[in-house]
Design an enzyme around this catalytic site. Structure first.
Site, PDB file in Angstrom:
ATOM      1  N   SER A  11       0.811  -1.137  -0.012  1.00 50.53           N
ATOM      2  CA  SER A  11      -0.178   0.130  -0.009  1.00 50.53           C
ATOM      3  C   SER A  11       0.857   1.359   0.086  1.00 50.53           C
ATOM      4  CB  SER A  11      -0.914   0.188   1.239  1.00 50.53           C
ATOM      5  OG  SER A  11       0.015  -0.124   2.450  1.00 50.53           O
ATOM      6  N   GLY A  12       2.098   1.311  -0.746  1.00 51.98           N
ATOM      7  CA  GLY A  12       2.977   2.416  -0.998  1.00 51.98           C
ATOM      8  C   GLY A  12       2.332   3.030  -1.964  1.00 51.98           C
ATOM      9  N   TRP A  14       2.914   3.265  -5.198  1.00 55.99           N
ATOM     10  CA  TRP A  14       2.369   2.348  -6.624  1.00 55.99           C
ATOM     11  C   TRP A  14       1.246   1.662  -6.194  1.00 55.99           C
ATOM     12  CZ3 TRP A  14       1.120   2.753 -11.024  1.00 55.99           C
ATOM     13  CH2 TRP A  14       1.183   1.686 -11.920  1.00 55.99           C
ATOM     14  N   GLY A  15       1.242   0.936  -5.187  1.00 53.48           N
ATOM     15  CA  GLY A  15       0.539   0.177  -4.551  1.00 53.48           C
ATOM     16  C   GLY A  15      -1.180   0.555  -4.698  1.00 53.48           C
ATOM     17  N   PHE A  96      11.207  -6.348   0.787  1.00 55.29           N
ATOM     18  CA  PHE A  96      10.488  -7.116   2.002  1.00 55.29           C
ATOM     19  C   PHE A  96       9.677  -8.416   1.431  1.00 55.29           C
ATOM     20  CE2 PHE A  96       9.948  -2.524   2.610  1.00 55.29           C
ATOM     21  CZ  PHE A  96      10.830  -2.316   3.470  1.00 55.29           C
ATOM     22  N   LYS A 119       9.813  -3.825  -9.012  1.00 55.20           N
ATOM     23  CA  LYS A 119      10.837  -3.552  -9.783  1.00 55.20           C
ATOM     24  C   LYS A 119      12.332  -3.805  -8.845  1.00 55.20           C
ATOM     25  CE  LYS A 119       8.815  -0.429 -12.981  1.00 55.20           C
ATOM     26  NZ  LYS A 119       8.481   0.874 -13.360  1.00 55.20           N
ATOM     27  N   LYS A 204      16.673  -0.537 -14.823  1.00 55.43           N
ATOM     28  CA  LYS A 204      16.517   0.968 -15.061  1.00 55.43           C
ATOM     29  C   LYS A 204      16.807   1.812 -13.727  1.00 55.43           C
ATOM     30  CE  LYS A 204      12.562   1.786 -13.502  1.00 55.43           C
ATOM     31  NZ  LYS A 204      12.368   2.769 -12.179  1.00 55.43           N
ATOM     32  N   ARG A 268      12.363   8.639  -8.178  1.00 55.29           N
ATOM     33  CA  ARG A 268      12.721   9.166  -7.008  1.00 55.29           C
ATOM     34  C   ARG A 268      14.256   8.650  -6.770  1.00 55.29           C
ATOM     35  NH1 ARG A 268       8.254   5.330  -4.238  1.00 55.29           N
ATOM     36  NH2 ARG A 268       9.079   3.914  -5.979  1.00 55.29           N
ATOM     37  N   ASN A 269      14.635   7.746  -7.527  1.00 54.09           N
ATOM     38  CA  ASN A 269      16.251   7.251  -7.614  1.00 54.09           C
ATOM     39  C   ASN A 269      16.929   8.479  -8.136  1.00 54.09           C
ATOM     40  OD1 ASN A 269      16.409   4.191  -6.963  1.00 54.09           O
ATOM     41  ND2 ASN A 269      14.589   4.376  -8.135  1.00 54.09           N
TER      42      ASN A 269
HETATM   43  N1  LIG Z   1       6.160   4.514  -6.913  1.00 57.88           N
HETATM   44  C1  LIG Z   1       6.321   4.639  -8.203  1.00 57.88           C
HETATM   45  O1  LIG Z   1       5.928   5.470  -8.870  1.00 57.88           O
HETATM   46  C2  LIG Z   1       6.457   3.215  -8.632  1.00 57.88           C
HETATM   47  C3  LIG Z   1       6.063   2.777 -10.019  1.00 57.88           C
HETATM   48  C4  LIG Z   1       6.285   1.694 -10.651  1.00 57.88           C
HETATM   49  C5  LIG Z   1       6.862   0.785 -10.008  1.00 57.88           C
HETATM   50  N2  LIG Z   1       7.128   0.982  -8.576  1.00 57.88           N
HETATM   51  C6  LIG Z   1       7.583  -0.282  -7.844  1.00 57.88           C
HETATM   52  O2  LIG Z   1       6.692  -0.738  -6.995  1.00 57.88           O
HETATM   53  C7  LIG Z   1       7.284  -1.218  -5.675  1.00 57.88           C
HETATM   54  C8  LIG Z   1       6.483  -0.608  -4.674  1.00 57.88           C
HETATM   55  O3  LIG Z   1       6.942   0.760  -4.633  1.00 57.88           O
HETATM   56  P1  LIG Z   1       5.956   1.931  -3.908  1.00 57.88           P
HETATM   57  O4  LIG Z   1       6.232   2.880  -4.514  1.00 57.88           O
HETATM   58  O5  LIG Z   1       4.509   1.259  -3.976  1.00 57.88           O
HETATM   59  O6  LIG Z   1       6.411   1.884  -2.291  1.00 57.88           O
HETATM   60  P2  LIG Z   1       6.868   2.963  -1.365  1.00 57.88           P
HETATM   61  O7  LIG Z   1       8.293   3.622  -1.919  1.00 57.88           O
HETATM   62  O8  LIG Z   1       5.929   3.890  -1.236  1.00 57.88           O
HETATM   63  O9  LIG Z   1       7.110   2.072  -0.154  1.00 57.88           O
HETATM   64  C9  LIG Z   1       6.886   2.029   1.132  1.00 57.88           C
HETATM   65  C10 LIG Z   1       6.043   0.866   1.563  1.00 57.88           C
HETATM   66  O10 LIG Z   1       6.665   0.039   2.042  1.00 57.88           O
HETATM   67  C11 LIG Z   1       6.096  -0.595   3.111  1.00 57.88           C
HETATM   68  N3  LIG Z   1       6.799  -1.106   3.987  1.00 57.88           N
HETATM   69  C12 LIG Z   1       7.938  -0.524   5.069  1.00 57.88           C
HETATM   70  N4  LIG Z   1       8.214  -1.587   5.530  1.00 57.88           N
HETATM   71  C13 LIG Z   1       7.924  -2.747   5.285  1.00 57.88           C
HETATM   72  C14 LIG Z   1       8.051  -4.179   5.592  1.00 57.88           C
HETATM   73  N5  LIG Z   1       9.033  -4.526   6.464  1.00 57.88           N
HETATM   74  N6  LIG Z   1       7.191  -5.175   5.297  1.00 57.88           N
HETATM   75  C15 LIG Z   1       6.440  -5.024   4.160  1.00 57.88           C
HETATM   76  N7  LIG Z   1       6.167  -3.480   3.741  1.00 57.88           N
HETATM   77  C16 LIG Z   1       6.903  -2.466   4.398  1.00 57.88           C
HETATM   78  C17 LIG Z   1       5.421   0.869   3.771  1.00 57.88           C
HETATM   79  O11 LIG Z   1       4.215   0.601   4.444  1.00 57.88           O
HETATM   80  C18 LIG Z   1       4.982   1.373   2.358  1.00 57.88           C
HETATM   81  O12 LIG Z   1       3.556   0.962   2.081  1.00 57.88           O
HETATM   82  C19 LIG Z   1       8.631  -1.016  -5.892  1.00 57.88           C
HETATM   83  O13 LIG Z   1       9.140  -2.326  -6.557  1.00 57.88           O
HETATM   84  C20 LIG Z   1       8.883   0.013  -6.852  1.00 57.88           C
HETATM   85  O14 LIG Z   1      10.032  -0.102  -7.682  1.00 57.88           O
HETATM   86  C21 LIG Z   1       7.013   1.621  -8.014  1.00 57.88           C
HETATM   87  O1  LIG Z   2      10.399   6.788  -8.428  1.00 56.20           O
HETATM   88  P1  LIG Z   2      11.461   5.484  -8.950  1.00 56.20           P
HETATM   89  O2  LIG Z   2      12.818   6.057  -9.218  1.00 56.20           O
HETATM   90  O3  LIG Z   2      11.429   4.112  -7.980  1.00 56.20           O
HETATM   91  O4  LIG Z   2      10.772   4.914 -10.195  1.00 56.20           O
HETATM   92  C1  LIG Z   2       9.303   4.823 -10.384  1.00 56.20           C
HETATM   93  C2  LIG Z   2       8.862   4.047 -11.436  1.00 56.20           C
HETATM   94  O5  LIG Z   2       9.572   2.874 -11.501  1.00 56.20           O
HETATM   95  C3  LIG Z   2       8.975   4.560 -12.867  1.00 56.20           C
HETATM   96  O6  LIG Z   2       8.197   3.941 -13.855  1.00 56.20           O
END
Ligand SMILES: NC(=O)c1ccc[n+]([C@@H]2O[C@H](COP(=O)([O-])OP(=O)(O)OC[C@H]3O[C@@H](n4cnc5c(N)ncnc54)[C@H](O)[C@@H]3O)[C@@H](O)[C@H]2O)c1
Ligand SMILES: O=P(O)(O)OC[C@H](O)CO
EC number: 1.1.1.8
Length: 383
Positions: A11-12, A14-15, A96, A119, A204, A268-269
């Site tokens: 539930s971060g 992207w979630g 995680f 990712k 990437k 973010r990276n």
């Molecule tokens: N944010 C984006 O724009 C985006 C886009 C595409 C793909 N992704 C990928 O999706 C995946 C998740 O990214 P996100 O942005 O949703 O997450 P995020 O960076 O928002 O991560 C924080 C999440 O991690 C959880 N967390 C913290 N400690 C934990 C633990 N010990 N166990 C389980 N959960 C824990 C938090 O509660 C929170 O939900 C990553 O692999 C990321 O690369 C992200």
């Molecule tokens: O914010 P980043 O660098 O984790 O990238 C987010 C997504 O993976 C982009 O598609």
């Protein structure tokens, strides 16, 4: 799909946006979907965001400022969240996942279908392990992947983007995932190259760190474009060394070049690496992550470390100077400026290795013997 029950694990950033996409489709079918939340439904989170908990329907249903839809139930109990699910969507930071999979053994339906939006990769003593394989192996279920140029905050406000579903064999299942995620502003395509799609999304993030360093050093657009081109070449070479089945065409899908561009422009990276370079590496990536990302997690630094372990174990370090340099900078062995100076430090640089001709070359791999042969005669890949 009418009788499907979807559970989103994570539930971060992207979630939550993935939940919104899914809900806009499942709401038409009238079924409730669950979302496992790690901490977002703690009292602190509920105070600030307002969140519907298990058996406690409450509107508006918002997490991280994103309206999820009326038929999502946020559930802090993992076992309860997954027990009736027929479709599982994994979307947590990759570090995680091993722990989460262990907790799920014996708790899910045996015929559940899964998809990973994560990712990243794990490196085990026996070698690298993609997150979809970790899920499949530990839980004994089929797992597709969804990757793409998908900065969550932009999709949250319904700005148009594309994504790629990667699948191994079953196209019908992949199309079901396409249907579940597609909206007029989110166009999804399925390709039969699960490793290629997942490796694009994973690797990437290392290039995004390099791009952020370039921004922090104020080197300009040409240098950044060069880093992106070299990064793409290393992504392709590494993917093909690990899996000979990886297709060139995958790099032209949303999960390939499009994700590379968006992440190097606005991810973010990139952001954290820019800050790291601006103050000369004085604050660590961990420190900057917590200062700049408000609880969100960086994937690129960990991935650079994981990929470095693979390169080191297989004797491939010199073939991947960009990946290697990003790792060395991130652990403080080299200063941020090394990202543009490494040509002088390395006997054979990436810019020399990866000419347009090498992009056309077809490396062979990928069983262990083949890999060994490749590492002995690198010319096959690089010339
Ligand atoms: N944010 C984006 O724009 C985006 C886009 C595409 C793909 N992704 C990928 O999706 C995946 C998740 O990214 P996100 O942005 O949703 O997450 P995020 O960076 O928002 O991560 C924080 C999440 O991690 C959880 N967390 C913290 N400690 C934990 C633990 N010990 N166990 C389980 N959960 C824990 C938090 O509660 C929170 O939900 C990553 O692999 C990321 O690369 C992200
Ligand atoms: O914010 P980043 O660098 O984790 O990238 C987010 C997504 O993976 C982009 O598609």
């Amino acid at each position: 799909m009418a009788s499907s029950r979807v559970t989103i694990i994570g539930s971060g950033n992207w979630g939550c946006v993935a939940a919104k996409l899914i809900m806009s489709n499942t709401i038409k079918l009238g079924f409730i979907s669950r979302m496992w939340v790690y901490e977002e439904c703690s009292s602190k989170w509920r105070e600030t965001h307002g969140c519907q908990q298990r058996n406690q329907r409450k509107k508006p249903n918002i997490l991280l400022g994103i309206k999820l839809g009326e038929n999502v139930v946020a559930d802090p109990d993992l076992d309860n969240a997954v027990k009736d699910a027929t479709m599982l969507v994994f979307v947590t930071p990759h570090q995680f996942m091993e722990g989460i999979c262990k907790r799920l053994v014996g708790k899910i339906k045996p015929d559940v279908e899964a998809i990973s939006l994560i990712k990243g990769m794990e490196v085990k003593t026996e070698g690298p392990c993609m997150i979809s394989s970790l899920i499949s192996d530990q839980l004994g279920i089929n797992c597709c992947v969804l990757m793409g140029a998908n900065i969550a905050n932009e999709i949250a406000v319904e700005k148009f983007s594309e994504a790629t579903v990667g699948f191994r064999e079953n196209k019908e299942v992949a199309e079901r995932w396409v249907q579940l995620f597609s909206t007029p502003y989110f166009q999804v395509t399925a390709v039969q190259d699960i490793e290629g799609v997942e490796l694009c999304g994973t690797l990437k993030n290392i290039v995004a760190i390099a791009a952020g360093l370039i921004d922090g050093l104020e080197m300009g657009n040409n240098t950044k474009a060069a880093i992106m081109r070299i990064g793409l070449a290393e992504m392709r070479a590494f993917s093909k060394l690990l899996f000979s089945s990886v297709k060139d065409s995958t790099f032209f899908e949303s999960c390939g070049v499009a994700d590379l561009i968006t992440t190097c422009m606005g991810g973010r990276n990139r952001k954290v690496a820019e800050a790291f370079a601006r103050d000369g590496g004085k604050r660590s990536f961990d420190e900057l992550e917590s200062q700049l990302l408000q609880g969100q997690k960086l994937q690129g630094v960990l991935t650079a470390k994981e990929v470095h372990t693979v390169l080191n174990n297989r004797g491939w370090l010199e073939m991947f100077p960009l990946f290697t340099t990003v790792y060395e900078i991130s652990v403080g062995c080299l200063p941020p400026t090394a990202i543009v100076e490494y040509r002088e430090h390395k006997s054979k640089s990436c810019l020399e290795h990866f000419t347009p001709q090498t992009l056309e070359a077809e490396p062979k791999p990928s069983d262990d013997k083949e890999v060994e042969r490749n590492s002995n005669s690198r010319s096959e890949l690089l010339e």
